[in-house]
Write a protein that holds these residues in place. Structure first.
Motif, PDB file in Angstrom:
ATOM      1  N   LEU A 199      -6.787   7.733   0.896  1.00 24.11           N
ATOM      2  CA  LEU A 199      -5.647   8.541   1.339  1.00 24.11           C
ATOM      3  C   LEU A 199      -4.837   9.082   0.160  1.00 24.11           C
ATOM      4  CD1 LEU A 199      -4.500   6.381   4.367  1.00 24.11           C
ATOM      5  CD2 LEU A 199      -5.243   8.763   4.492  1.00 24.11           C
ATOM      6  N   VAL A 200      -4.586   8.254  -0.830  1.00 23.47           N
ATOM      7  CA  VAL A 200      -3.751   8.663  -1.968  1.00 23.47           C
ATOM      8  C   VAL A 200      -4.464   9.701  -2.828  1.00 23.47           C
ATOM      9  CG1 VAL A 200      -2.720   7.868  -4.141  1.00 23.47           C
ATOM     10  CG2 VAL A 200      -2.369   6.562  -2.036  1.00 23.47           C
ATOM     11  N   ASP A 253     -10.758  -3.576   2.848  1.00 25.74           N
ATOM     12  CA  ASP A 253     -10.887  -2.418   3.721  1.00 25.74           C
ATOM     13  C   ASP A 253      -9.601  -1.585   3.691  1.00 25.74           C
ATOM     14  OD1 ASP A 253     -12.140  -0.763   5.816  1.00 25.74           O
ATOM     15  OD2 ASP A 253     -10.571  -1.624   7.083  1.00 25.74           O
ATOM     16  N   LEU A 254      -8.459  -2.243   3.790  1.00 24.09           N
ATOM     17  CA  LEU A 254      -7.177  -1.532   3.748  1.00 24.09           C
ATOM     18  C   LEU A 254      -6.925  -0.915   2.372  1.00 24.09           C
ATOM     19  CD1 LEU A 254      -4.931  -3.927   5.809  1.00 24.09           C
ATOM     20  CD2 LEU A 254      -5.287  -1.506   6.259  1.00 24.09           C
ATOM     21  N   ILE A 255      -7.278  -1.638   1.332  1.00 21.04           N
ATOM     22  CA  ILE A 255      -7.090  -1.137  -0.030  1.00 21.04           C
ATOM     23  C   ILE A 255      -7.938   0.116  -0.255  1.00 21.04           C
ATOM     24  CG2 ILE A 255      -7.554  -1.675  -2.461  1.00 21.04           C
ATOM     25  CD1 ILE A 255      -6.643  -4.620  -1.691  1.00 21.04           C
ATOM     26  N   LYS A 256      -9.158   0.111   0.241  1.00 16.55           N
ATOM     27  CA  LYS A 256     -10.027   1.289   0.110  1.00 16.55           C
ATOM     28  C   LYS A 256      -9.496   2.459   0.946  1.00 16.55           C
ATOM     29  CE  LYS A 256     -14.095  -1.296  -1.224  1.00 16.55           C
ATOM     30  NZ  LYS A 256     -15.377  -1.874  -0.823  1.00 16.55           N
ATOM     31  N   GLN A 257      -8.922   2.155   2.113  1.00 17.04           N
ATOM     32  CA  GLN A 257      -8.293   3.214   2.913  1.00 17.04           C
ATOM     33  C   GLN A 257      -7.147   3.848   2.125  1.00 17.04           C
ATOM     34  OE1 GLN A 257      -7.168   2.367   7.070  1.00 17.04           O
ATOM     35  NE2 GLN A 257      -8.554   0.605   6.981  1.00 17.04           N
ATOM     36  N   ALA A 258      -6.334   3.002   1.478  1.00 19.81           N
ATOM     37  CA  ALA A 258      -5.212   3.498   0.677  1.00 19.81           C
ATOM     38  C   ALA A 258      -5.713   4.361  -0.475  1.00 19.81           C
ATOM     39  CB  ALA A 258      -4.387   2.330   0.154  1.00 19.81           C
ATOM     40  N   LEU A 298       0.847  -1.195   0.000  1.00 21.95           N
ATOM     41  CA  LEU A 298       0.000   0.000   0.000  1.00 21.95           C
ATOM     42  C   LEU A 298       0.883   1.245   0.000  1.00 21.95           C
ATOM     43  CD1 LEU A 298      -2.410  -1.216   2.801  1.00 21.95           C
ATOM     44  CD2 LEU A 298      -2.813  -1.325   0.349  1.00 21.95           C
ATOM     45  N   ARG A 299       0.526   2.246  -0.794  1.00 21.97           N
ATOM     46  CA  ARG A 299       1.334   3.469  -0.868  1.00 21.97           C
ATOM     47  C   ARG A 299       1.369   4.262   0.438  1.00 21.97           C
ATOM     48  NH1 ARG A 299       3.647   6.986  -4.860  1.00 21.97           N
ATOM     49  NH2 ARG A 299       3.067   5.519  -6.472  1.00 21.97           N
ATOM     50  N   PRO A 300       0.242   4.444   1.138  1.00 23.76           N
ATOM     51  CA  PRO A 300       0.305   5.238   2.375  1.00 23.76           C
ATOM     52  C   PRO A 300       1.207   4.583   3.429  1.00 23.76           C
ATOM     53  CG  PRO A 300      -1.963   4.977   1.668  1.00 23.76           C
ATOM     54  CD  PRO A 300      -1.132   4.048   0.834  1.00 23.76           C
ATOM     55  N   ILE A 301       1.741   5.426   4.308  1.00 23.87           N
ATOM     56  CA  ILE A 301       2.575   4.884   5.386  1.00 23.87           C
ATOM     57  C   ILE A 301       1.706   4.181   6.423  1.00 23.87           C
ATOM     58  CG2 ILE A 301       4.490   6.502   5.085  1.00 23.87           C
ATOM     59  CD1 ILE A 301       3.339   8.088   7.470  1.00 23.87           C
ATOM     60  N   ASN A 302       2.313   3.264   7.104  1.00 25.63           N
ATOM     61  CA  ASN A 302       1.658   2.413   8.098  1.00 25.63           C
ATOM     62  C   ASN A 302       0.820   3.195   9.110  1.00 25.63           C
ATOM     63  OD1 ASN A 302       1.062   0.480  10.027  1.00 25.63           O
ATOM     64  ND2 ASN A 302       3.109  -0.406  10.029  1.00 25.63           N
ATOM     65  N   ALA A 303       1.326   4.317   9.582  1.00 24.36           N
ATOM     66  CA  ALA A 303       0.646   5.090  10.632  1.00 24.36           C
ATOM     67  C   ALA A 303      -0.720   5.618  10.193  1.00 24.36           C
ATOM     68  CB  ALA A 303       1.533   6.251  11.070  1.00 24.36           C
ATOM     69  N   ASN A 304      -0.937   5.756   8.897  1.00 28.68           N
ATOM     70  CA  ASN A 304      -2.204   6.287   8.385  1.00 28.68           C
ATOM     71  C   ASN A 304      -3.247   5.204   8.108  1.00 28.68           C
ATOM     72  OD1 ASN A 304      -1.186   8.874   8.471  1.00 28.68           O
ATOM     73  ND2 ASN A 304      -0.478   8.812   6.363  1.00 28.68           N
ATOM     74  N   LEU A 305      -2.873   3.953   8.279  1.00 30.20           N
ATOM     75  CA  LEU A 305      -3.775   2.834   7.986  1.00 30.20           C
ATOM     76  C   LEU A 305      -4.176   2.128   9.267  1.00 30.20           C
ATOM     77  CD1 LEU A 305      -1.670   1.530   5.010  1.00 30.20           C
ATOM     78  CD2 LEU A 305      -3.916   2.578   4.796  1.00 30.20           C
ATOM     79  N   LYS A 306      -5.396   1.607   9.281  1.00 28.69           N
ATOM     80  CA  LYS A 306      -5.880   0.915  10.472  1.00 28.69           C
ATOM     81  C   LYS A 306      -6.432  -0.454  10.092  1.00 28.69           C
ATOM     82  CE  LYS A 306      -7.008   5.238  12.788  1.00 28.69           C
ATOM     83  NZ  LYS A 306      -6.021   5.940  12.034  1.00 28.69           N
ATOM     84  N   SER A 307      -5.917  -1.493  10.758  1.00 24.32           N
ATOM     85  CA  SER A 307      -6.410  -2.842  10.526  1.00 24.32           C
ATOM     86  C   SER A 307      -6.294  -3.671  11.803  1.00 24.32           C
ATOM     87  CB  SER A 307      -5.624  -3.547   9.422  1.00 24.32           C
ATOM     88  OG  SER A 307      -6.055  -4.888   9.319  1.00 24.32           O
ATOM     89  N   PRO A 308      -7.425  -4.157  12.307  1.00 25.21           N
ATOM     90  CA  PRO A 308      -7.357  -5.033  13.468  1.00 25.21           C
ATOM     91  C   PRO A 308      -6.997  -6.469  13.068  1.00 25.21           C
ATOM     92  CG  PRO A 308      -9.635  -4.684  12.823  1.00 25.21           C
ATOM     93  CD  PRO A 308      -8.793  -3.826  11.922  1.00 25.21           C
ATOM     94  N   HIS A 309      -7.018  -6.750  11.763  1.00 21.69           N
ATOM     95  CA  HIS A 309      -6.839  -8.126  11.296  1.00 21.69           C
ATOM     96  C   HIS A 309      -5.407  -8.444  10.858  1.00 21.69           C
ATOM     97  CE1 HIS A 309      -8.393 -11.937   9.791  1.00 21.69           C
ATOM     98  NE2 HIS A 309      -7.658 -11.759   8.721  1.00 21.69           N
ATOM     99  N   PHE A 310      -4.760  -7.514  10.168  1.00 24.89           N
ATOM    100  CA  PHE A 310      -3.421  -7.754   9.616  1.00 24.89           C
ATOM    101  C   PHE A 310      -2.351  -7.038  10.423  1.00 24.89           C
ATOM    102  CE2 PHE A 310      -6.046  -8.176   5.721  1.00 24.89           C
ATOM    103  CZ  PHE A 310      -5.697  -9.467   5.383  1.00 24.89           C
ATOM    104  N   SER A 311      -1.178  -7.631  10.439  1.00 26.31           N
ATOM    105  CA  SER A 311      -0.001  -6.976  10.990  1.00 26.31           C
ATOM    106  C   SER A 311       0.642  -6.224   9.826  1.00 26.31           C
ATOM    107  CB  SER A 311       0.958  -8.023  11.544  1.00 26.31           C
ATOM    108  OG  SER A 311       2.166  -7.432  11.907  1.00 26.31           O
TER     109      SER A 311
END
Length: 105
Positions: free
Chosen positions: A101-102, A93-98, A50-63
């Motif tokens: 954000l982008v 969910d993470l892909i849509k967050q990315a 994912l292009r955004p940095i880790n701090a801007n993404l939220k996932s309770p499922h993935f590390s």
């Protein structure tokens, strides 16, 4: 099977196009040259960058792993691995967050 299901879901997002390279598949908004995520197909599963940095993404499922300072083929700064079909909704969910954000920049 995982890839085909995930790809089907991704391409249903408005204006998303796929670009195939030698090492990965890149996804971007139709009118943009800037990808928001890439997929590297591996034996153990799909590595999603994912292009955004880790701090801007939220996932309770993935590390989520930071790869901004290590060499890799893609433009992503954060990655995770998906290895089962049941993970697809969480990955989307993470892909849509990315995407949000982008392209909100």
């Amino acid at each position: 099977r995982i890839f085909n299901k995930l790809k089907e879901e991704i391409l249903s997002i408005d204006n998303v196009v796929e670009k195939i390279t030698k090492f990965y598949l890149s996804y971007s908004k139709e009118d943009s040259n800037k990808s928001f995520f890439e997929i590297v197909v591996q034996k153990q599963g799909l590595k999603i960058y994912l292009r955004p940095i880790n701090a801007n993404l939220k996932s309770p499922h993935f590390s989520l792993q930071d790869c901004s300072k290590i060499g890799h083929w893609t433009n992503g700064n954060t990655y995770f691995i998906i290895d089962k079909v049941d993970d697809i909704p969480y990955a989307l969910d993470l892909i849509k967050q990315a995407y949000d954000l982008v392209y909100s920049e």
